[in-house]
Design a protein around this motif. Structure first.
Motif: not given
Length: 346
Positions: A31, A205, A209-210, A236, A274
């Motif tokens: 992440d 992101g 973002n993930n 993360g 995310q």
């Protein structure tokens, strides 16, 4: 023997390096989160120091966003776990330059707070001028770095040639510029301008973002990997309920974007994205996913600053979770997974 070694042996002369599809296919996903990437860098270091586990050798596909793209880029470039950790230990001087004055900040695209000369110099030194084609000459591992085209409001997936569905118009950029684009977080760093098209490229992101869900989709869609064979270690950097709003005025308005009204929409959207990506990846992979991220809020971890208290937090989290991480790497199964896990993220 890693799956990459196995495939090389089995597929001599084949144009399809993933034709053997009944084997484990392991994805490393990292992440975004700025200097809070220390959380991941610490774990990578300890995996090597305590268990002699090299994540680049263990995994078959690599995806990263923002600070995650820095870590993935470093792994692709042959950096050691110690070198990656040192990059974050010195990150305040290597990644964030002199802060702009409030007046200067108001003139910058996305209200960038920091001069970017230091991170540009650091990334050039770390990653060099290698292009995707040059990286692929070193190894045959698929990878993706997530960014965003501000002008066209489109996601950008800088990816290796394995992914036929991706638009390759930016693939002539050197790796360091791809990573720099991915890491251009709003309120902190300015986007980069791509010279050929004039497009402003910035933080991946804002939509991934993930990058876990993106990785699963592309592994299935472009590499034809069966979902049941996909295993993922997802790192993360942020606590899933980490938003705190403290409306500010005047010069304090942009001092800490995550704690004022201006940052509310941007950060709320980022964390919602995310959490959905984590939810979706968990639902799809179930116990073939291990998500390692902070389990509680930590005031010492900031996008632009880490201190000894945050490093101590990283150490404590590692000590608590290391056996689960190592077991997952060995077996591809998360023994702590339960059917209610997905409810944490929605």
């Amino acid at each position: 023997m890693t799956i990459n070694d196995f495939l090389k042996q089995k597929m001599q002369g084949s144009k399809d390096p993933f034709a053997v599809r009944n084997k484990r296919f392991r994805i490393l996903s990292v992440d975004g989160g700025g200097l809070k990437g220390m959380f991941t860098a610490y774990a990578i270091l300890k995996l090597k120091e305590e268990y002699n586990i090299d994540l680049f050798e263990e995994f078959d596909m690599f995806v990263g966003t923002s600070t995650g793209s820095i870590i993935i880029g470093a792994l692709l470039s042959g950096w050691t776990a110690q070198e990656i950790y040192n990059e974050y230990l010195n990150g305040q001087t290597l990644m964030f330059g002199k802060p702009y004055t409030f007046r200067e900040q108001m003139t910058k695209l996305l209200y960038a707070r920091y001069d970017d000369s230091l991170i540009n110099e650091s990334l050039k030194k770390t990653l060099g001028d290698k292009t995707i084609a040059e990286i692929e000459k070193l190894h045959n591992k698929p990878f993706i770095i997530a960014a965003t085209n501000m002008n066209e409001s489109k996601p950008i997936m800088f990816g290796s040639s394995h992914f036929k569905s991706l638009n390759k118009r930016y693939n002539s950029l050197p790796l360091w510029q791809m990573v720099r684009a991915s890491a251009a977080a709003p309120f902190y760093l300015e986007p980069i301008k791509e010279e050929t098209t004039g497009a402003n490229l910035f933080d991946g992101g804002v939509w991934a973002n993930n990058p876990a869900l993106m990785a699963i989709v592309l592994a299935q869609g472009d590499l034809n990997i069966d979902l049941k064979n996909i295993e993922m270690l997802s790192f993360g950097q942020t606590f899933i309920e980490g938003i705190s709003i403290e409306p500010s005025k005047g010069k304090d308005l942009l001092k800490n974007p995550s704690k004022n009204a201006i940052g509310l929409l941007a950060y709320s959207a980022l964390y919602a994205n995310q959490n959905f990506d984590t939810f979706a990846a968990s639902l799809l992979l179930k116990n073939r996913l291990l998500r390692y991220s902070p389990r509680e809020a930590n005031i010492h971890g900031r996008v632009d600053k880490v201190n000894k208290d945050y490093i101590e937090y990283c150490r404590q989290s590692w000590e608590t979770n290391k056996e689960y991480i190592v077991e997952f790497i060995k077996t591809g199964r998360n023994n702590n997974y339960h059917l209610g896990e997905t409810k944490r993220y929605n």
